[in-house]
Design a protein around this motif. Structure first.
Motif, PDB file in Angstrom:
ATOM      1  N   TRP A  82       0.813  -1.212   0.000  1.00 46.07           N
ATOM      2  CA  TRP A  82       0.000   0.000   0.000  1.00 46.07           C
ATOM      3  C   TRP A  82       0.851   1.269   0.000  1.00 46.07           C
ATOM      4  O   TRP A  82       0.329   2.375  -0.108  1.00 46.07           O
ATOM      5  N   CYS A  83       2.170   1.132   0.110  1.00 46.25           N
ATOM      6  CA  CYS A  83       3.093   2.253   0.326  1.00 46.25           C
ATOM      7  C   CYS A  83       3.820   2.617  -0.974  1.00 46.25           C
ATOM      8  O   CYS A  83       4.667   1.844  -1.435  1.00 46.25           O
ATOM      9  N   PRO A  84       3.524   3.778  -1.592  1.00 48.95           N
ATOM     10  CA  PRO A  84       4.195   4.159  -2.850  1.00 48.95           C
ATOM     11  C   PRO A  84       5.728   4.198  -2.769  1.00 48.95           C
ATOM     12  O   PRO A  84       6.393   3.652  -3.651  1.00 48.95           O
ATOM     13  N   PRO A  85       6.352   4.784  -1.716  1.00 50.43           N
ATOM     14  CA  PRO A  85       7.822   4.758  -1.673  1.00 50.43           C
ATOM     15  C   PRO A  85       8.386   3.338  -1.550  1.00 50.43           C
ATOM     16  O   PRO A  85       9.471   3.052  -2.049  1.00 50.43           O
ATOM     17  N   CYS A  86       7.633   2.453  -0.895  1.00 47.51           N
ATOM     18  CA  CYS A  86       8.075   1.055  -0.776  1.00 47.51           C
ATOM     19  C   CYS A  86       8.099   0.401  -2.152  1.00 47.51           C
ATOM     20  O   CYS A  86       9.066  -0.276  -2.523  1.00 47.51           O
ATOM     21  N   ARG A  87       7.023   0.601  -2.896  1.00 48.72           N
ATOM     22  CA  ARG A  87       6.956   0.022  -4.253  1.00 48.72           C
ATOM     23  C   ARG A  87       8.024   0.630  -5.149  1.00 48.72           C
ATOM     24  O   ARG A  87       8.578  -0.051  -6.009  1.00 48.72           O
ATOM     25  N   GLU A  88       8.343   1.897  -4.923  1.00 46.14           N
ATOM     26  CA  GLU A  88       9.358   2.597  -5.726  1.00 46.14           C
ATOM     27  C   GLU A  88      10.747   1.985  -5.541  1.00 46.14           C
ATOM     28  O   GLU A  88      11.509   1.881  -6.488  1.00 46.14           O
ATOM     29  N   GLU A  89      11.072   1.589  -4.313  1.00 44.23           N
ATOM     30  CA  GLU A  89      12.420   1.068  -4.072  1.00 44.23           C
ATOM     31  C   GLU A  89      12.549  -0.433  -4.339  1.00 44.23           C
ATOM     32  O   GLU A  89      13.651  -0.961  -4.400  1.00 44.23           O
ATOM     33  N   TRP A  90      11.425  -1.130  -4.509  1.00 47.70           N
ATOM     34  CA  TRP A  90      11.469  -2.584  -4.691  1.00 47.70           C
ATOM     35  C   TRP A  90      12.363  -3.043  -5.847  1.00 47.70           C
ATOM     36  O   TRP A  90      13.127  -4.004  -5.677  1.00 47.70           O
ATOM     37  N   PRO A  91      12.317  -2.421  -7.032  1.00 49.46           N
ATOM     38  CA  PRO A  91      13.197  -2.903  -8.110  1.00 49.46           C
ATOM     39  C   PRO A  91      14.678  -2.871  -7.731  1.00 49.46           C
ATOM     40  O   PRO A  91      15.442  -3.765  -8.105  1.00 49.46           O
ATOM     41  N   THR A  92      15.082  -1.868  -6.941  1.00 49.35           N
ATOM     42  CA  THR A  92      16.501  -1.789  -6.563  1.00 49.35           C
ATOM     43  C   THR A  92      16.842  -2.837  -5.508  1.00 49.35           C
ATOM     44  O   THR A  92      17.957  -3.359  -5.501  1.00 49.35           O
ATOM     45  N   ILE A  93      15.885  -3.141  -4.630  1.00 50.77           N
ATOM     46  CA  ILE A  93      16.109  -4.211  -3.652  1.00 50.77           C
ATOM     47  C   ILE A  93      16.235  -5.549  -4.368  1.00 50.77           C
ATOM     48  O   ILE A  93      17.105  -6.359  -4.049  1.00 50.77           O
ATOM     49  N   GLU A  94      15.377  -5.780  -5.343  1.00 48.23           N
ATOM     50  CA  GLU A  94      15.434  -7.039  -6.100  1.00 48.23           C
ATOM     51  C   GLU A  94      16.779  -7.184  -6.810  1.00 48.23           C
ATOM     52  O   GLU A  94      17.391  -8.257  -6.799  1.00 48.23           O
ATOM     53  N   LYS A  95      17.265  -6.105  -7.419  1.00 43.93           N
ATOM     54  CA  LYS A  95      18.578  -6.155  -8.106  1.00 43.93           C
ATOM     55  C   LYS A  95      19.694  -6.430  -7.108  1.00 43.93           C
ATOM     56  O   LYS A  95      20.595  -7.233  -7.382  1.00 43.93           O
ATOM     57  N   LEU A  96      19.648  -5.778  -5.946  1.00 48.44           N
ATOM     58  CA  LEU A  96      20.659  -6.024  -4.920  1.00 48.44           C
ATOM     59  C   LEU A  96      20.571  -7.464  -4.432  1.00 48.44           C
ATOM     60  O   LEU A  96      21.592  -8.132  -4.249  1.00 48.44           O
ATOM     61  N   TYR A  97      19.362  -7.957  -4.250  1.00 44.81           N
ATOM     62  CA  TYR A  97      19.172  -9.347  -3.816  1.00 44.81           C
ATOM     63  C   TYR A  97      19.801 -10.320  -4.822  1.00 44.81           C
ATOM     64  O   TYR A  97      20.540 -11.230  -4.437  1.00 44.81           O
ATOM     65  N   LEU A  98      19.521 -10.123  -6.083  1.00 45.18           N
ATOM     66  CA  LEU A  98      20.053 -11.033  -7.102  1.00 45.18           C
ATOM     67  C   LEU A  98      21.584 -10.986  -7.150  1.00 45.18           C
ATOM     68  O   LEU A  98      22.230 -12.008  -7.377  1.00 45.18           O
ATOM     69  N   ALA A  99      22.158  -9.825  -6.887  1.00 47.06           N
ATOM     70  CA  ALA A  99      23.616  -9.676  -6.944  1.00 47.06           C
ATOM     71  C   ALA A  99      24.316 -10.061  -5.642  1.00 47.06           C
ATOM     72  O   ALA A  99      25.473 -10.474  -5.671  1.00 47.06           O
ATOM     73  N   ARG A 100      23.639  -9.938  -4.495  1.00 48.01           N
ATOM     74  CA  ARG A 100      24.316 -10.066  -3.195  1.00 48.01           C
ATOM     75  C   ARG A 100      23.748 -11.110  -2.254  1.00 48.01           C
ATOM     76  O   ARG A 100      24.126 -11.157  -1.086  1.00 48.01           O
ATOM     77  N   LYS A 101      22.858 -11.977  -2.736  1.00 45.99           N
ATOM     78  CA  LYS A 101      22.229 -12.934  -1.818  1.00 45.99           C
ATOM     79  C   LYS A 101      23.229 -13.898  -1.191  1.00 45.99           C
ATOM     80  O   LYS A 101      22.941 -14.499  -0.164  1.00 45.99           O
ATOM     81  N   ASP A 102      24.419 -14.019  -1.763  1.00 44.51           N
ATOM     82  CA  ASP A 102      25.456 -14.857  -1.169  1.00 44.51           C
ATOM     83  C   ASP A 102      26.117 -14.191   0.042  1.00 44.51           C
ATOM     84  O   ASP A 102      26.643 -14.869   0.908  1.00 44.51           O
ATOM     85  N   LYS A 103      26.065 -12.854   0.122  1.00 37.42           N
ATOM     86  CA  LYS A 103      26.707 -12.121   1.213  1.00 37.42           C
ATOM     87  C   LYS A 103      25.717 -11.552   2.225  1.00 37.42           C
ATOM     88  O   LYS A 103      26.118 -11.119   3.294  1.00 37.42           O
ATOM     89  N   ILE A 104      24.443 -11.503   1.852  1.00 37.87           N
ATOM     90  CA  ILE A 104      23.438 -10.856   2.689  1.00 37.87           C
ATOM     91  C   ILE A 104      22.200 -11.739   2.796  1.00 37.87           C
ATOM     92  O   ILE A 104      21.742 -12.288   1.803  1.00 37.87           O
ATOM     93  N   ASP A 105      21.671 -11.851   4.015  1.00 40.13           N
ATOM     94  CA  ASP A 105      20.352 -12.453   4.207  1.00 40.13           C
ATOM     95  C   ASP A 105      19.333 -11.331   4.076  1.00 40.13           C
ATOM     96  O   ASP A 105      19.409 -10.328   4.803  1.00 40.13           O
ATOM     97  N   PHE A 106      18.395 -11.481   3.174  1.00 42.09           N
ATOM     98  CA  PHE A 106      17.361 -10.478   2.949  1.00 42.09           C
ATOM     99  C   PHE A 106      16.109 -10.892   3.711  1.00 42.09           C
ATOM    100  O   PHE A 106      15.631 -12.015   3.558  1.00 42.09           O
TER     101      PHE A 106
END
Length: 183
Positions: A82-106
């Motif tokens: 329901w949060c517009p800023p949350c939806r706005e940042e989601w694509p960047t979180i997904e990209k970081l997740y795909l690149a860094r899931k070996d170093k970070i628990d999301f």
């Protein structure tokens, strides 16, 4: 012509504000450029009680946040469909997740949301980062006052970064910061 000369600064300022309003990604880039992630100073450490959050997995198995402590960095994000800023940042979180899931628990916790809305949001956008719904109380040290709120925690629970509001999580400065703290 005289009007334009007299009001040039005002017109440019209004145009700049219009660009920021119409294109939120420009705002994120400027924020990252002028306010990069600061060095770790006097960091606060979460205690075991803060970590004791029972999590119902939406696209991953159920877990407790405390089971992740001590393994890797944790990106703990509180958001809502329901949060517009949350939806706005989601694509960047997904990209970081795909690149860094070996170093970070999301750990992305959907707040004030129905499970079916979260599932629909994830499916519609093809997001794969781990999403949960909290099934136990969250302590006041962690409970967000604004959405989104994101913490980057080290293995010992020290808050390396806290961001209230949306951010470009896949920026160069964020990736450099992660590289520096994971060496």
């Amino acid at each position: 012509m005289k009007f334009l000369k007299k009001n040039a600064f005002f017109i440019l300022a209004m145009a700049f504000l219009a660009v920021l309003y119409l294109f939120p990604s420009v705002k994120l880039k400027l924020k990252d450029l002028f306010f990069p992630i600061a060095a770790i100073e006097n960091a606060i450490t979460l205690n075991d009680e803060d970590y004791d959050i029972q999590l119902k997995g939406i696209n991953v198995p159920d877990t407790n946040l405390k089971s992740l402590k001590g393994n890797k960095l944790i990106l703990l994000n509180f958001w809502g469909t329901w949060c517009p800023p949350c939806r706005e940042e989601w694509p960047t979180i997904e990209k970081l997740y795909l690149a860094r899931k070996d170093k970070i628990d999301f750990v992305l916790i959907a707040m004030q949301d129905k499970e079916e809305d979260v599932i629909a949001f994830m499916k519609k956008n093809n997001y794969t980062a781990p999403v949960y719904i909290a099934e136990s109380p969250i302590t006041s040290h962690v409970l967000p006052k604004v959405f989104p709120t994101t913490f980057l925690l080290d293995k010992n629970g020290r808050i390396l970064l806290k961001e209230d509001g949306s951010k470009d999580w896949n920026s160069k400065s964020t990736n450099d910061f992660i590289d520096n703290v994971t060496q």
